[in-house]
Design an enzyme around this catalytic site. Structure first.
Site, PDB file in Angstrom:
ATOM      1  N   SER A 189       0.820  -1.214   0.000  1.00  0.00           N
ATOM      2  CA  SER A 189       0.000   0.000   0.000  1.00  0.00           C
ATOM      3  C   SER A 189       0.853   1.261   0.000  1.00  0.00           C
ATOM      4  O   SER A 189       1.823   1.383   0.748  1.00  0.00           O
ATOM      5  CB  SER A 189      -0.910   0.015   1.232  1.00  0.00           C
ATOM      6  N   THR A 245      -8.808  -1.389   2.470  1.00  0.00           N
ATOM      7  CA  THR A 245      -8.572  -1.902   1.134  1.00  0.00           C
ATOM      8  C   THR A 245      -8.888  -3.390   1.105  1.00  0.00           C
ATOM      9  O   THR A 245      -9.452  -3.937   2.064  1.00  0.00           O
ATOM     10  CB  THR A 245      -7.154  -1.524   0.637  1.00  0.00           C
ATOM     11  N   LYS A 283     -13.380  -4.136   1.915  1.00  0.00           N
ATOM     12  CA  LYS A 283     -14.185  -2.952   1.586  1.00  0.00           C
ATOM     13  C   LYS A 283     -15.690  -3.170   1.729  1.00  0.00           C
ATOM     14  O   LYS A 283     -16.420  -2.237   2.047  1.00  0.00           O
ATOM     15  CB  LYS A 283     -13.873  -2.487   0.155  1.00  0.00           C
ATOM     16  N   ASN A 331     -14.221   2.646   1.697  1.00  0.00           N
ATOM     17  CA  ASN A 331     -12.748   2.663   1.762  1.00  0.00           C
ATOM     18  C   ASN A 331     -12.251   3.630   2.844  1.00  0.00           C
ATOM     19  O   ASN A 331     -11.045   3.759   3.041  1.00  0.00           O
ATOM     20  CB  ASN A 331     -12.141   3.040   0.400  1.00  0.00           C
ATOM     21  N   GLY A 383     -13.859  -3.771 -17.623  1.00  0.00           N
ATOM     22  CA  GLY A 383     -13.789  -4.376 -16.285  1.00  0.00           C
ATOM     23  C   GLY A 383     -15.044  -4.105 -15.487  1.00  0.00           C
ATOM     24  O   GLY A 383     -15.732  -3.094 -15.692  1.00  0.00           O
ATOM     25  N   ALA A 384     -15.370  -5.050 -14.577  1.00  0.00           N
ATOM     26  CA  ALA A 384     -16.605  -4.923 -13.792  1.00  0.00           C
ATOM     27  C   ALA A 384     -16.377  -5.326 -12.334  1.00  0.00           C
ATOM     28  O   ALA A 384     -17.259  -5.886 -11.684  1.00  0.00           O
ATOM     29  CB  ALA A 384     -17.710  -5.764 -14.421  1.00  0.00           C
ATOM     30  N   GLY A 385     -15.190  -5.031 -11.804  1.00  0.00           N
ATOM     31  CA  GLY A 385     -14.889  -5.342 -10.402  1.00  0.00           C
ATOM     32  C   GLY A 385     -15.275  -4.191  -9.488  1.00  0.00           C
ATOM     33  O   GLY A 385     -16.099  -3.329  -9.842  1.00  0.00           O
ATOM     34  N   ALA A 425     -13.596  -1.561  -8.432  1.00  0.00           N
ATOM     35  CA  ALA A 425     -13.227  -0.218  -8.904  1.00  0.00           C
ATOM     36  C   ALA A 425     -14.220   0.257  -9.957  1.00  0.00           C
ATOM     37  O   ALA A 425     -14.629   1.421  -9.966  1.00  0.00           O
ATOM     38  CB  ALA A 425     -11.808  -0.225  -9.458  1.00  0.00           C
ATOM     39  N   TYR A 446      -1.505   2.236 -11.646  1.00  0.00           N
ATOM     40  CA  TYR A 446      -0.412   3.200 -11.507  1.00  0.00           C
ATOM     41  C   TYR A 446       0.948   2.512 -11.376  1.00  0.00           C
ATOM     42  O   TYR A 446       1.957   3.149 -11.109  1.00  0.00           O
ATOM     43  CB  TYR A 446      -0.652   4.161 -10.333  1.00  0.00           C
TER      44      TYR A 446
HETATM   45  P1  ATR Z   1     -10.969  -4.298  -8.465  1.00  0.00           P
HETATM   46  O1  ATR Z   1     -11.810  -4.419  -7.232  1.00  0.00           O
HETATM   47  O2  ATR Z   1      -9.667  -3.578  -8.243  1.00  0.00           O
HETATM   48  O3  ATR Z   1     -11.733  -3.733  -9.620  1.00  0.00           O
HETATM   49  P2  ATR Z   1     -11.328  -7.069  -9.236  1.00  0.00           P
HETATM   50  O4  ATR Z   1     -12.674  -7.042  -8.625  1.00  0.00           O
HETATM   51  O5  ATR Z   1     -10.450  -8.223  -8.983  1.00  0.00           O
HETATM   52  O6  ATR Z   1     -10.495  -5.784  -8.829  1.00  0.00           O
HETATM   53  O7  ATR Z   1     -11.512  -6.851 -10.803  1.00  0.00           O
HETATM   54  C1  ATR Z   1     -10.496  -7.100 -11.687  1.00  0.00           C
HETATM   55  C2  ATR Z   1     -11.005  -6.862 -13.106  1.00  0.00           C
HETATM   56  O8  ATR Z   1      -9.978  -7.218 -14.028  1.00  0.00           O
HETATM   57  C3  ATR Z   1     -12.215  -7.731 -13.454  1.00  0.00           C
HETATM   58  O9  ATR Z   1     -13.050  -6.992 -14.295  1.00  0.00           O
HETATM   59  C4  ATR Z   1     -11.561  -8.898 -14.184  1.00  0.00           C
HETATM   60  O10 ATR Z   1     -12.398  -9.577 -15.079  1.00  0.00           O
HETATM   61  P3  ATR Z   1     -13.265 -10.865 -14.571  1.00  0.00           P
HETATM   62  O11 ATR Z   1     -14.450 -10.300 -13.887  1.00  0.00           O
HETATM   63  O12 ATR Z   1     -13.595 -11.591 -15.812  1.00  0.00           O
HETATM   64  O13 ATR Z   1     -12.365 -11.638 -13.651  1.00  0.00           O
HETATM   65  C5  ATR Z   1     -10.479  -8.190 -14.943  1.00  0.00           C
HETATM   66  N1  ATR Z   1      -9.417  -9.107 -15.363  1.00  0.00           N
HETATM   67  C6  ATR Z   1      -8.457  -9.655 -14.603  1.00  0.00           C
HETATM   68  N2  ATR Z   1      -7.660 -10.449 -15.325  1.00  0.00           N
HETATM   69  C7  ATR Z   1      -8.149 -10.422 -16.604  1.00  0.00           C
HETATM   70  C8  ATR Z   1      -7.766 -11.049 -17.856  1.00  0.00           C
HETATM   71  N3  ATR Z   1      -6.702 -11.867 -17.929  1.00  0.00           N
HETATM   72  N4  ATR Z   1      -8.517 -10.769 -18.946  1.00  0.00           N
HETATM   73  C9  ATR Z   1      -9.590  -9.951 -18.888  1.00  0.00           C
HETATM   74  N5  ATR Z   1      -9.986  -9.325 -17.741  1.00  0.00           N
HETATM   75  C10 ATR Z   1      -9.281  -9.567 -16.624  1.00  0.00           C
END
Ligand code: ATR
Length: 275
Positions: A17, A64, A68, A89, A131-133, A135, A222
């Protein structure tokens, strides 16, 4: 009695961190007597840690991964934006014993893009999110609040994007990961929230050929500061914003609440955190 407020970041793992460097820089810069530490906290120890910290002089914490979402159950008050995002957070321990939970990730995202792309207007056209995590959730909430007319969302695991659409409504359009590059044809804001391109992770391989010049493109990664994603966007004539400022700005509301001074985000703090 002299007071010596302390704050912390909790997570597991936590050694990576940058928050201690960030907050210690601000404390030193503004001559504030206080401290900020990193605490590795397992899920089993989470509740006890949160209950114990106020008695040990802590005025608040950043939270973190992986805590969270779980910390919300220990809060007495949850801000609207933390409720919408479904995660916190930033916790503040009030003198009356109440615990306030907030989520400043979306704020950090917005403040970063506004700072480094000053002419950016989120209302000017669709936003494309990779992405859909966790963040992505915070960024979608803040873009929707800022009036983005449409949010195009693509994720390797399509179900997660569909779940966000079900939760946040029809302004979100899910695009299959195979066609993710098509989002760029109309997008005026583009954000990578995946871990692709991070040091040690796989490369970002989606084609960026459809990027339009002038589009504001942000990578929340980053490490490295300049990802291949940003370099390609810059070569395509886009306005690029790196991810460090999101981390710096998300720390501002907590620092202000805990230590009583709104800190600046500028080149000096960027260099301090990168050192
Ligand atoms: P955060 O909370 O930081 O957003 P996370 O919830 O782990 O982290 O999300 C990581 C993102 O990166 C997800 O959207 C993940 O896609 P999946 O939902 O399919 O796992 C994406 N990601 C990680 N590795 C990937 C890869 N090799 N190809 C495509 N997307 C990837």
């Amino acid at each position: 009695m002299t007071t010596f407020p302390k704050a912390a970041v909790i997570g597991n793992p936590i050694s990576h961190s940058l928050s201690p460097k960030l907050h210690k820089h601000w404390l030193a810069r503004y001559g504030i007597s206080g401290d900020y530490v990193a605490l590795q906290v397992t899920e089993d120890a989470l509740e006890q840690t949160i209950r114990d910290l106020p008695g040990q002089g802590f005025v608040g914490i950043n939270v973190t991964l992986p805590h969270k979402v779980n910390v919300l159950q220990f809060a007495d008050q949850i801000s609207d934006r933390a409720t919408l995002i479904g995660a916190a957070n930033t916790l503040t321990f009030r003198e009356d014993g109440q615990i306030l939970a907030d989520n400043t990730d979306g704020y950090g995202f917005m403040a970063n893009v506004k700072q480094y792309a000053p002419t950016w207007d989120p209302k000017s056209g669709p936003a494309a999110i990779f992405g859909a995590g966790g963040a992505a959730r915070a960024i979608i909430v803040s873009l929707a609040n800022a009036g983005a007319p449409e949010i195009l969302l693509s994720n390797r695991t399509r179900n997660k994007a569909e779940a966000l659409r079900a939760e946040f409504g029809p302004r979100i359009k899910v695009v299959d990961w195979v066609h993710a590059g098509d989002m760029l044809e109309t997008a005026t804001t583009v954000v990578n929230t995946t871990s692709l391109g991070m040091t040690g992770a796989a490369e970002f391989k989606v084609s960026l050929d459809a990027l339009q010049p002038g589009t504001v493109v942000n990578d929340i990664i980053y490490n490295p500061l300049r990802t291949a994603f940003l370099n390609k966007a810059e070569a395509a004539g886009c306005v690029v914003v790196d991810g460090l400022g999101m981390l710096l700005h998300q720390g501002v509301p907590g620092f202000e609440r805990w230590f009583g001074r709104r800190p600046e985000v500028d080149e000096e703090v960027r260099q301090a955190v990168l050192a």
